[in-house]
Design a protein around this motif. Structure first.
Motif, PDB file in Angstrom:
ATOM      1  N   HIS A   1       0.841  -1.198   0.000  1.00 54.16           N
ATOM      2  CA  HIS A   1       0.000   0.000   0.000  1.00 54.16           C
ATOM      3  C   HIS A   1       0.878   1.250   0.000  1.00 54.16           C
ATOM      4  N   THR A   2       0.527   2.195  -0.836  1.00 55.00           N
ATOM      5  CA  THR A   2       1.265   3.462  -0.877  1.00 55.00           C
ATOM      6  C   THR A   2       0.350   4.660  -0.603  1.00 55.00           C
ATOM      7  N   ARG A   3      -0.948   4.445  -0.739  1.00 50.01           N
ATOM      8  CA  ARG A   3      -1.910   5.505  -0.407  1.00 50.01           C
ATOM      9  C   ARG A   3      -2.673   5.056   0.841  1.00 50.01           C
TER      10      ARG A   3
ATOM     11  N   GLY B   1       9.413   7.541   1.619  1.00 50.76           N
ATOM     12  CA  GLY B   1       9.407   8.598   0.615  1.00 50.76           C
ATOM     13  C   GLY B   1       8.028   9.038   0.203  1.00 50.76           C
ATOM     14  N   ILE B   2       7.038   8.863   1.089  1.00 59.28           N
ATOM     15  CA  ILE B   2       5.648   9.199   0.781  1.00 59.28           C
ATOM     16  C   ILE B   2       5.197  10.351   1.665  1.00 59.28           C
ATOM     17  N   VAL B   3       4.496  11.296   1.083  1.00 54.31           N
ATOM     18  CA  VAL B   3       3.923  12.413   1.834  1.00 54.31           C
ATOM     19  C   VAL B   3       2.424  12.189   1.950  1.00 54.31           C
ATOM     20  N   ALA B   4       1.921  12.186   3.190  1.00 53.01           N
ATOM     21  CA  ALA B   4       0.481  11.980   3.396  1.00 53.01           C
ATOM     22  C   ALA B   4      -0.267  13.249   3.029  1.00 53.01           C
ATOM     23  N   GLY B   5      -1.215  13.134   2.125  1.00 51.09           N
ATOM     24  CA  GLY B   5      -2.002  14.296   1.735  1.00 51.09           C
ATOM     25  C   GLY B   5      -3.101  14.585   2.738  1.00 51.09           C
ATOM     26  N   ASP B   6      -3.542  15.839   2.809  1.00 49.86           N
ATOM     27  CA  ASP B   6      -4.621  16.203   3.718  1.00 49.86           C
ATOM     28  C   ASP B   6      -5.919  15.472   3.397  1.00 49.86           C
ATOM     29  N   ASP B   7      -6.047  15.011   2.165  1.00 52.80           N
ATOM     30  CA  ASP B   7      -7.291  14.353   1.763  1.00 52.80           C
ATOM     31  C   ASP B   7      -7.409  12.925   2.287  1.00 52.80           C
ATOM     32  N   VAL B   8      -6.366  12.401   2.940  1.00 50.20           N
ATOM     33  CA  VAL B   8      -6.453  11.048   3.485  1.00 50.20           C
ATOM     34  C   VAL B   8      -6.269  11.039   5.004  1.00 50.20           C
ATOM     35  N   VAL B   9      -6.275  12.205   5.621  1.00 52.82           N
ATOM     36  CA  VAL B   9      -6.129  12.308   7.079  1.00 52.82           C
ATOM     37  C   VAL B   9      -7.333  13.052   7.644  1.00 52.82           C
ATOM     38  N   GLU B  10      -8.009  12.432   8.614  1.00 49.52           N
ATOM     39  CA  GLU B  10      -9.155  13.062   9.273  1.00 49.52           C
ATOM     40  C   GLU B  10      -9.009  12.898  10.790  1.00 49.52           C
TER      41      GLU B  10
END
Length: 345
Positions: free
Chosen positions: A182-184, A212-221
């Protein structure tokens, strides 16, 4: 025949070791108010070390008291119930009296403090407490040991506390999902200002950063550790165009809400979405599929807190002020290899 160990120490012996007068020791034993806080603490530590019993204590068979400070909302949590189980087990095995005391969450006053002042040796174990600096100082001045279990905020350097390796647990959960391809990966946080939720989120972010992955705001609540918040947050994230293939929730209750959100959206778990929780409470073994989760040693935390409280009562403070007990990743059925998020959806 009584041995030297059974002999009751004299006030003169107590006074000599504490470096005070006999009259001062007598005042402390009898609960007089006109004793300086530092002096009272020093004398009480010697009394505990020597196992000196006042007449009232002797009548109570020298049973020390653990006051468990709780709030109404705390006891709605399965995690808190398991901590309580550990506290009860340790109190019973160590012949300690256990008293539960509810601290009001709204407009708390000092009445709870007056209620813990007892005749015998007393320590406070505060479960998921929000005790402020003034409360801690008041306890110190009265020579009442305090141990905090899973505190909401980081305790000061003078307060003994026990928690879990939340950062390591968040790191392990996210790394496990990364190892599955999983990467997303999304994250559902608990109560925003609690150290447990913050540490789990930081572990999640650290694992992603290492890959090397940046968590986007659209996947954090953000949520509040409950089923309802997990359901609402998961529906929000999973309805977005680029939905994640895995979600890490900061509690098992939230993860159960994620499973319901997936069902409502027609997503198969784990074929379309992997789900992982945190706590390893009963709910994690009752869901379908059963939850992969991070186990935190809730009952062991309760046992540890009582053990430390007893050591403090005996005047033997541990060297380490704060201890984190290890978390463990528990693999079950709600996680699997990464798949095309739109396949079979």
């Amino acid at each position: 025949m009584p041995t030297d160990a059974d002999r009751r120490p004299s006030l003169a012996e107590i006074a000599g070791e504490a470096g005070v007068s006999i009259s001062t020791v007598s005042k402390v034993v009898n609960g007089a108010a006109d004793v300086a806080p530092d002096t009272r603490i020093r004398v009480e530590n010697v009394l505990r070390k020597k196992r000196y019993l006042s007449p009232k204590q002797r009548a109570r068979n020298d049973i020390a008291t653990i006051v468990l400070l709780i709030t109404n909302s705390t006891m709605t949590s399965p995690h808190a119930v398991e901590i309580l189980r550990g506290v009860m087990r340790a109190a019973e095995s160590n012949n300690l009296e256990l008293v539960l005391l509810n601290q009001p969450e709204e407009n708390p006053d000092a009445k709870w403090f007056e209620r813990i002042r007892r005749n015998g040796p007393t320590a406070v174990v505060a479960m998921k407490s929000r005790l402020g600096a003034e409360d801690r100082e008041r306890l110190r001045q009265q020579g009442i040991p305090l141990v905090e279990v899973d505190p909401y905020h980081v305790s000061d350097r003078q307060t003994y506390s026990v928690g879990a390796t939340n950062f390591a647990g968040g790191l392990a959960a996210t790394q496990y999902l990364l190892d599955l391809g999983h990467t997303r990966i999304g994250f559902l946080g608990g109560v925003a200002d609690t150290q447990a939720s913050l540490a789990r989120k930081h572990g999640y972010l650290a694992a992603l950063s290492g890959a090397g992955i940046v968590a986007g705001d659209d996947v954090v609540e953000q949520g509040d550790f409950t089923y309802e918040s997990g359901l609402a947050a998961a529906l929000e994230i999973l309805r977005r165009s680029a939905r994640p293939t895995a979600l890490f929730a900061a509690s098992d209750a939230q993860a159960a809400g994620v499973l319901e959100a997936a069902r409502l959206l027609g997503l198969a778990v784990p074929a379309n979405l992997s789900v992982i929780g945190f706590d390893d409470q009963l709910v994690s073994r009752m869901t379908a599929p059963r939850l992969t989760t991070v186990r935190q040693p809730s009952e062991e935390m309760g046992v540890y807190a009582v053990t430390i409280a007893q050591q403090l009562l005996l005047g033997n403070p541990p060297v380490v002020v704060h201890t984190d007990l290890a978390t463990t990743l528990i693999e079950r059925d709600s996680t699997g290899p990464a798949n095309n998020p739109d396949k079979n959806s």
